[in-house]
Scaffold this active site. Sequence first.
Site, PDB file in Angstrom:
ATOM      1  N   TYR A 121      -2.240 102.805  10.853  1.00  0.00           N
ATOM      2  CA  TYR A 121      -2.176 102.382  12.268  1.00  0.00           C
ATOM      3  C   TYR A 121      -0.756 102.529  12.809  1.00  0.00           C
ATOM      4  O   TYR A 121      -0.517 103.178  13.824  1.00  0.00           O
ATOM      5  CB  TYR A 121      -2.649 100.923  12.418  1.00  0.00           C
ATOM      6  CG  TYR A 121      -2.209 100.292  13.716  1.00  0.00           C
ATOM      7  CD1 TYR A 121      -2.744 100.701  14.939  1.00  0.00           C
ATOM      8  CD2 TYR A 121      -1.226  99.282  13.732  1.00  0.00           C
ATOM      9  CE1 TYR A 121      -2.321 100.136  16.142  1.00  0.00           C
ATOM     10  CE2 TYR A 121      -0.805  98.713  14.924  1.00  0.00           C
ATOM     11  CZ  TYR A 121      -1.352  99.139  16.126  1.00  0.00           C
ATOM     12  OH  TYR A 121      -0.928  98.586  17.312  1.00  0.00           O
ATOM     13  N   LYS A 165       0.971 104.976  15.729  1.00  0.00           N
ATOM     14  CA  LYS A 165       1.691 104.467  16.910  1.00  0.00           C
ATOM     15  C   LYS A 165       3.123 105.019  16.943  1.00  0.00           C
ATOM     16  O   LYS A 165       3.646 105.354  18.006  1.00  0.00           O
ATOM     17  CB  LYS A 165       1.720 102.933  16.910  1.00  0.00           C
ATOM     18  CG  LYS A 165       0.364 102.267  17.085  1.00  0.00           C
ATOM     19  CD  LYS A 165      -0.286 102.533  18.438  1.00  0.00           C
ATOM     20  CE  LYS A 165       0.436 101.878  19.578  1.00  0.00           C
ATOM     21  NZ  LYS A 165      -0.297 102.081  20.871  1.00  0.00           N
ATOM     22  N   THR A 171       4.105  98.954  19.553  1.00  0.00           N
ATOM     23  CA  THR A 171       4.050  97.766  18.699  1.00  0.00           C
ATOM     24  C   THR A 171       5.305  97.636  17.840  1.00  0.00           C
ATOM     25  O   THR A 171       5.926  98.646  17.472  1.00  0.00           O
ATOM     26  CB  THR A 171       2.807  97.872  17.781  1.00  0.00           C
ATOM     27  OG1 THR A 171       2.888  96.889  16.754  1.00  0.00           O
ATOM     28  CG2 THR A 171       2.700  99.235  17.103  1.00  0.00           C
ATOM     29  N   ASP A 172       5.628  96.398  17.479  1.00  0.00           N
ATOM     30  CA  ASP A 172       6.755  96.177  16.559  1.00  0.00           C
ATOM     31  C   ASP A 172       6.472  96.773  15.180  1.00  0.00           C
ATOM     32  O   ASP A 172       7.390  96.975  14.381  1.00  0.00           O
ATOM     33  CB  ASP A 172       7.091  94.676  16.443  1.00  0.00           C
ATOM     34  CG  ASP A 172       5.938  93.796  15.965  1.00  0.00           C
ATOM     35  OD1 ASP A 172       4.834  94.312  15.693  1.00  0.00           O
ATOM     36  OD2 ASP A 172       6.149  92.563  15.875  1.00  0.00           O
ATOM     37  N   GLU A 173       5.194  97.067  14.894  1.00  0.00           N
ATOM     38  CA  GLU A 173       4.850  97.578  13.558  1.00  0.00           C
ATOM     39  C   GLU A 173       5.452  98.953  13.289  1.00  0.00           C
ATOM     40  O   GLU A 173       5.518  99.381  12.138  1.00  0.00           O
ATOM     41  CB  GLU A 173       3.328  97.620  13.370  1.00  0.00           C
ATOM     42  CG  GLU A 173       2.703  96.259  13.516  1.00  0.00           C
ATOM     43  CD  GLU A 173       1.342  96.121  12.868  1.00  0.00           C
ATOM     44  OE1 GLU A 173       0.928  97.016  12.120  1.00  0.00           O
ATOM     45  OE2 GLU A 173       0.688  95.089  13.114  1.00  0.00           O
TER      46      GLU A 173
END
Length: 357
Positions: free
Chosen positions: A161, A165, A136-138
């Site tokens: 979260y 990741k 994810t870009d997060e």
Amino acid sequence: MKFTPTSLLVTGGAGFIGSNFIHSFIANNPESSVTNLDCLTYAGNLKNLTALEGNPRYCFVKGDIGDAPLVAQLLADKKIDAVVHFAAESHVDRSITGPEIFVRTNVLGTQVLLEESRKHWQSGAVADFRYLQISTDEVYGSLGDTGYFTEETPLAANSPYSASKAGADLLVRAYHETFGMPTLNTRCSNNYGPYHFPEKLIPLLIHNIINKKPLPVYGDGLNVRDWLHVRDHAMAIETVLKKAAPGSVYNIGGNNEWKNIDIVNLVCDLLDQRLGRADGENRTLITFVKDRLGHDRRYAIDASRLQADLGWSPAYTFEQGIAETIDWYLANQEWVSEVTSGSYREYYNQQYGGGVA
Ligand code: NAD
Ligand code: DAU
């Protein structure tokens, strides 16, 4: 670099993106088969895959990615030559109230999958092999008003979260650097489309508007997300799997930034038309609520490497994608009500016999 996967192990294929990927991969690759390993958490819904029941090129296995003997057996028995790893706890809000399962699934589960994949790859059971980590870009943290995340942006995850990741991404990197394992890693922006669990912003809005319930907007509503149709994400993943060099990392995004409040207004207005309500009626449901803790302000992905190296670009315009998505939810109210009532949990028990709480 050309790789032709023949037997895929897809993890988390009963979730939102995994199920969309399986549908598209099976349709695009008539010579390939897919084994879907999913433990069916609250987010796993086999109703997303009913169209594939009985298809000889598709097989569902209920199980946990953290179950090393099961993973090893599947890799060997199915002669898996590509692992596409979606399975995760995926909702930021849940990671704030209960981070432990995020570490267990997203970090420790990924490590088990990597380790069993390494043994399988090194055994020489298959001629060529890829392990693709869906991320994810997060993991890059948050942006100010300008700039984009590139693949060189340092990881600076802010939520439990995204930290889980990022931890998984670093393990993937480590397996490539240490063992030379042919790993791939994609980092995508916010997806929208069919089969999206209605705890996430867009399906939650659609569901609440239909039912005339409040539309919770966190903080000032000015946080920015970059939205991509889930089928464009699925095609990007397939492209990376088949064409990317082992060890590579690719960002995936729609070049489609929206402030949350603008998305909320847009969905309200499109549903005014479709539900025959007065102009502006749905906007009266908007309710500003307490902000998410540590709420990342802006995400924006630079996906130019993927376009330049591998020739992928999104097929959907946002205008088309959001209209189709709203129409899908309107046409699939039974799917939504089974999810919101929890009755989708019984489907596995009827089809496969027992076991899902
Ligand atoms: P989702 O929550 O809809 O689905 C997750 C799936 O994983 C479910 O079917 C669940 O049952 C399964 N699962 C969870 N724990 C498992 C375990 N221990 N063993 C086996 N299966 C397990 O998630 P999603 O939105 O489809 O996201 C899929 C992946 O894509 C995740 O890795 C997520 O981090 C990543 N991602 C999501 C988005 C997005 O916008 N949704 C964007 C970028 C990346
Ligand atoms: O960027 C990719 C990520 O996108 C994925 O890695 C995650 O798995 C996925 O869940 C998604 O994370 P977000 O936190 O961005 O998505 P969510 O739909 O939860 O929220 C989108 C934005 O809307 C975010 O700024 C928070 C806000 N929001 C969300 C909800 C659920 C609200 O204002 N109200 C809400 O009720």
